[in-house]
Design an enzyme around this catalytic site. Structure first.
Site, PDB file in Angstrom:
ATOM      1  N   LYS A  53      -0.511   7.371  20.333  1.00  0.00           N
ATOM      2  CA  LYS A  53      -1.332   8.418  19.717  1.00  0.00           C
ATOM      3  C   LYS A  53      -1.737   9.467  20.752  1.00  0.00           C
ATOM      4  O   LYS A  53      -1.655  10.668  20.492  1.00  0.00           O
ATOM      5  CB  LYS A  53      -2.579   7.794  19.060  1.00  0.00           C
ATOM      6  CG  LYS A  53      -2.264   7.013  17.791  1.00  0.00           C
ATOM      7  CD  LYS A  53      -3.457   6.185  17.298  1.00  0.00           C
ATOM      8  CE  LYS A  53      -3.046   5.316  16.111  1.00  0.00           C
ATOM      9  NZ  LYS A  53      -4.117   4.410  15.652  1.00  0.00           N
ATOM     10  N   GLN A  97     -10.029   2.433  17.230  1.00  0.00           N
ATOM     11  CA  GLN A  97      -8.874   1.567  16.958  1.00  0.00           C
ATOM     12  C   GLN A  97      -9.330   0.209  16.438  1.00  0.00           C
ATOM     13  O   GLN A  97     -10.222  -0.420  17.016  1.00  0.00           O
ATOM     14  CB  GLN A  97      -8.022   1.420  18.229  1.00  0.00           C
ATOM     15  CG  GLN A  97      -6.716   0.680  18.029  1.00  0.00           C
ATOM     16  CD  GLN A  97      -5.713   1.440  17.160  1.00  0.00           C
ATOM     17  OE1 GLN A  97      -5.720   2.663  17.080  1.00  0.00           O
ATOM     18  NE2 GLN A  97      -4.837   0.716  16.484  1.00  0.00           N
ATOM     19  N   ASP A 120      -9.014   9.294  10.605  1.00  0.00           N
ATOM     20  CA  ASP A 120      -8.296   8.099  10.147  1.00  0.00           C
ATOM     21  C   ASP A 120      -8.407   7.946   8.623  1.00  0.00           C
ATOM     22  O   ASP A 120      -7.623   7.210   8.006  1.00  0.00           O
ATOM     23  CB  ASP A 120      -8.923   6.850  10.793  1.00  0.00           C
ATOM     24  CG  ASP A 120      -7.985   6.161  11.774  1.00  0.00           C
ATOM     25  OD1 ASP A 120      -6.763   6.390  11.694  1.00  0.00           O
ATOM     26  OD2 ASP A 120      -8.484   5.383  12.600  1.00  0.00           O
TER      27      ASP A 120
END
Ligand code: GUN
Length: 283
Positions: A53, A97, A120
């Site tokens: 990412k 995460q 997200d």
């Protein structure tokens, strides 16, 4: 004739070129899009995902800040970091995460992210917006799957039956809502569904997102169907593979996504897209 490939790598390259162009326009106006990535602990898969990412951000002209913490970080300390990033005007997207260590309530942490920076798409406000058709960030993996369908001319899915296998909060459930919003008829199944093949054989589109190799085999697919493989597994020889028996299913399907090079790159691309859009909205 074997199925045509939906090449997620090639589609990602095209979309990322456009993202980079738009990021450069913003930067010229004084706003470089910024993504903060928080990684807690040393889960090996998470480390790979996060590295990919951050690298993708760099390549697209998005500033990324990686914050790494030891596995014994307290929930209070993580919530304090999220609050600081919420207040930081140079940060347009915040990604924590998952999974988080057991002492941290991930729902509480995701819920603390400002919905305006929830790139997200995991916040309940984002999930709710998707549910009711309001504006909000869409979860990156199902969003990427929808882009792959659009890339083969399947935007409006009226009259199509889509079967989603898997019911996770980050793929299966939002995938079903996005397919419904595109006018498909949607059936949601999971690994415990009885006679899964009887359902998948009716499908014009199958999305496999269980996390287990061999969930979808050739006998379960209608000739000409579109098969999207969200799985990321290792086969007996240690090679990366999806949930779909690729060699078998490609003899029956009309379109199929490979693993690797299918949905994986698209997930990251949609994260970049959400971060860019967040920055554009506040410029
Ligand atoms: N863990 C596995 N996939 C994801 C993802 O897309 N986002 C975050 N934050 N964590 C994950």
């Amino acid at each position: 004739m074997p199925a045509q490939l939906i090449d997620g790598k090639a589609l990602s390259l095209r979309l990322r070129a456009d993202i980079a162009r738009r990021a450069a326009v913003l930067a010229k106006r004084g706003t470089t899009p910024g993504l903060a990535v928080i990684l807690v602990g040393d889960n090996p898969a998470s480390q790979v995902y996060v590295r990919n990412k951050v690298k993708a951000c760099e390549d697209a002209g998005i500033r990324s800040v990686l914050e790494r913490y030891d596995a014994d970080l307290t929930e209070a300390a993580l919530l304090a970091r999220v609050a600081a990033l919420n207040a930081d005007p140079t940060v347009h997207g915040i990604l924590v995460q998952l999974p988080l260590p057991a002492q941290i309530d991930s729902h509480k942490v995701i819920g603390a992210i400002s919905p305006a920076k929830d790139v997200d798409g995991f916040h309940v406000a984002s999930a709710g917006a998707l549910m009711v058709g309001a504006n909000g960030f869409k979860p990156c993996t199902p969003y990427g799957c929808m882009q792959m369908l659009a890339s083969i001319g399947m935007q409006d899915l009226r009259g199509k039956h889509a079967v989603v296998i898997g019911r996770s909060n980050i793929v299966g459930k939002p995938m079903a809502l996005m397919l419904l919003a595109a006018n498909a008829t949607v059936t949601v199944c999971h690994s415990g569904t009885a006679d899964l093949g009887a359902l998948t054989r009716q499908a014009d589109i199958v999305v496999a997102a269980v996390g287990k190799a061999g969930v979808l085999t050739a006998d379960m697919v209608k000739p000409g169907a579109v098969v999207i493989d969200v799985g990321m597994n290792r086969d007996a020889a240690g090679r990366l593979c999806g949930d779909v028996d690729f060699d078998g299913v490609r003899q029956v399907a009309g379109w199929i996504t490979p693993v690797p090079g299918g949905v994986g790159p698209m997930t990251i691309t949609m994260l970049l897209m959400n971060t860019l859009q967040s920055a554009e909205q506040r410029t």
